[in-house]
Write an enzyme that holds these catalytic residues in place. Structure first.
Site, PDB file in Angstrom:
ATOM      1  N   HIS A  38       1.957  -1.788   2.046  1.00  0.00           N
ATOM      2  CA  HIS A  38       0.688  -2.498   1.843  1.00  0.00           C
ATOM      3  C   HIS A  38      -0.247  -1.524   1.145  1.00  0.00           C
ATOM      4  CE1 HIS A  38       2.383  -4.405   5.628  1.00  0.00           C
ATOM      5  NE2 HIS A  38       2.458  -5.356   4.710  1.00  0.00           N
ATOM      6  N   HIS A  53     -10.264  -2.511  19.627  1.00  0.00           N
ATOM      7  CA  HIS A  53      -9.302  -1.518  19.174  1.00  0.00           C
ATOM      8  C   HIS A  53     -10.000  -0.254  18.693  1.00  0.00           C
ATOM      9  CE1 HIS A  53      -5.591  -4.033  18.624  1.00  0.00           C
ATOM     10  NE2 HIS A  53      -6.483  -4.993  18.643  1.00  0.00           N
ATOM     11  N   HIS A  61      -3.149  -7.651   4.894  1.00  0.00           N
ATOM     12  CA  HIS A  61      -1.954  -7.710   5.728  1.00  0.00           C
ATOM     13  C   HIS A  61      -2.376  -7.779   7.181  1.00  0.00           C
ATOM     14  CE1 HIS A  61      -2.953  -3.448   5.198  1.00  0.00           C
ATOM     15  NE2 HIS A  61      -2.322  -3.184   6.333  1.00  0.00           N
ATOM     16  N   GLU A  75      -0.580   2.087   2.749  1.00  0.00           N
ATOM     17  CA  GLU A  75       0.216   2.242   3.957  1.00  0.00           C
ATOM     18  C   GLU A  75       1.696   1.928   3.677  1.00  0.00           C
ATOM     19  OE1 GLU A  75      -1.468  -0.404   6.805  1.00  0.00           O
ATOM     20  OE2 GLU A  75      -3.482   0.430   6.638  1.00  0.00           O
ATOM     21  N   TYR A  86       8.350  -4.020  16.323  1.00  0.00           N
ATOM     22  CA  TYR A  86       6.945  -3.756  16.024  1.00  0.00           C
ATOM     23  C   TYR A  86       6.137  -4.971  16.456  1.00  0.00           C
ATOM     24  CZ  TYR A  86       2.747  -2.647  13.312  1.00  0.00           C
ATOM     25  OH  TYR A  86       1.458  -2.379  12.922  1.00  0.00           O
ATOM     26  N   HIS A 139      -6.433  -6.975   8.041  1.00  0.00           N
ATOM     27  CA  HIS A 139      -7.334  -6.034   7.386  1.00  0.00           C
ATOM     28  C   HIS A 139      -6.899  -5.730   5.962  1.00  0.00           C
ATOM     29  CE1 HIS A 139      -4.120  -3.460   8.946  1.00  0.00           C
ATOM     30  NE2 HIS A 139      -4.543  -2.457   8.198  1.00  0.00           N
TER      31      HIS A 139
END
Length: 429
Positions: free
Chosen positions: A360, A287, A366, A336, A345, A330
């Site tokens: 979060h 990613h 999360h 966030e 999602y 992470h």
């Protein structure tokens, strides 16, 4: 007002527009006698001495200057909170809210706004708040001015027609609207509407630098649309509601604030269609960081650490080889706040619904729920397109604090943490 939607394009451009031919002075910003008997008024979005490439200001040529208004008195709107002091203490738990129903009682944009999370300090010009506007009535003879910060509107249900001093914008779910700090506007709706609202107290939002991405990609400047000059002819009075120092105030005036016949400058409202966002991603493995989804950023005094980033997760192709494709588990130094405009999602197929929200905070773990983990771990990794979805995130270096309303509104998901309970120890020595 002529509500025909005509736009100028280009984020950061110096625009010049007039609703009547010859209304825009030529060669001088403030001539002794502006054309058509208008008044010249300057709206500054930065200090006069800001570097030229960062300086934001617009010259407005209007029928009466904005100083012509009655005295202000307090206006009660107990659900609008400002700065970290407006939040409540909470443990480091992940939080999620189901969609909040739009009430039946008549609510316009001002009265229907509910603060969800806050941080920072508006007087110190740092931080951001995220609100939810639950609207079922248009503003007609009322205008709103936010002197504490600029506003980023993210419609989730219902289309908005937004009249500003610079002209008229229209936005539906999938589009966003940026309204400069200190600019008067009003919001009209076609029916019950739900709008996520970011209130940025810090440096004005700008396009992020592209670095090694190069000269193209992410949100392109030409896709931001600014209004052309338009003005109201009505002679009726207006109520002006102003947010100033964390409180709301109101005054009456006997004329419209939307009387700007011509203007030029670069401090302007914009509408942006997220479907024009050029998504960047991996075409090999692993990613890239989610910063590649940044639409707008408000930098802080620490290079590379944002006061607030506005990030979207739009439709996109997933093609990476030997890669767990949803967002990884992470803990992040940034805090966030997420919302879902439409669709599903990919990291939360269960429980995170359009109109919902999640928080979060810094260093709160999360990631994908158990269902998303099992599905992604066992999926055949062929090219796959995530489609018909739009999630977004307000990300800030400052810790968000939820408000008492957010914790007690009845939409808080008390079982959110259960979505990870089925993640078992899979270790095989």
């Amino acid at each position: 007002m002529n509500t025909e939607l005509r736009y100028q394009t280009g984020f950061g451009n110096q625009f010049a527009t007039e609703a009547i031919a010859g209304a825009l002075p030529q060669g001088r910003n403030s001539p002794q006698k502006p054309p058509h008997g208008l008044y010249a008024e300057l709206l500054s979005g930065t200090a006069f001495t800001a570097p030229r490439h960062q300086n934001l200001r617009t010259w407005l040529y209007r029928r009466r200057p904005s100083v012509v208004v009655g005295g202000y008195e307090p206006y009660a709107q107990p659900h609008w909170k400002t700065g970290a002091a407006g939040g409540v203490a909470m443990p480091p738990n992940p939080l999620r809210w189901h969609p909040v129903a739009i009430p039946d009682e008549p609510l316009d944009f001002v009265d229907g706004l509910r603060t969800v999370v806050v941080n920072g300090d508006a007087d110190a010009q740092m931080g951001v708040a995220v609100h939810l506007a639950l609207v079922n009535r248009s503003m007609t003879d009322r205008a709103f001015v936010d002197a504490d910060g600029e506003l980023l509107l993210v419609p989730q249900e219902g289309a908005l027609t937004i009249t500003t001093e610079c002209g008229v914008l229209r936005a539906a779910p999938g589009e966003i609207v940026l309204i400069p700090r200190g600019m008067a506007f009003k919001v009209a709706v076609d029916g019950p509407s739900r709008v996520y609202v970011g209130e940025n107290y810090g440096a004005p939002f700008r396009l992020p630098e592209l670095g090694p991405i190069g000269s193209n990609g992410l949100a392109n400047p030409r896709d931001f649309r600014a209004p052309v000059a338009a003005f109201e002819d009505g002679t009726g009075g207006y109520e002006i509601v102003r947010k100033f120092g964390g409180a709301l105030w109101r005054a009456r005036q006997d004329h419209t604030p939307f009387d700007v016949v011509a203007w030029h400058g670069n401090l302007v409202p914009f509408v942006y269609d997220t479907r024009t966002f050029m998504t960047i991603g991996s075409i090999s493995f692993d990613h890239p960081d989610p910063s590649i989804f940044t639409v707008l950023t408000s930098p802080s005094d620490t290079p590379g650490v944002a006061n607030c980033d506005f990030v979207i997760f739009p439709p996109r192709w997933m093609v990476a080889e030997d890669t767990f494709r949803p967002p990884w588990y992470h803990r992040n130094v940034m805090s966030e706040f997420m919302g879902l405009v439409y669709g599903q999602y990919d990291a939360k197929p269960e429980g995170f619904r359009p109109g919902g929200m999640s928080l979060h905070d810094a260093m709160v773990p999360h990631g994908p729920d158990a269902e998303a983990f099992e599905r992604a771990t066992n999926a055949v990794l062929a090219p796959h397109k995530l489609d018909a979805t739009l999630a977004f995130m307000f990300e800030s270096r400052w810790r968000f604090r939820p408000t008492a309303w957010a914790m007690g509104c009845g939409a808080l998901d008390a079982t959110y943490a259960d979505c990870w309970a089925a993640l078992k120890d899979r270790f095989q020595p």
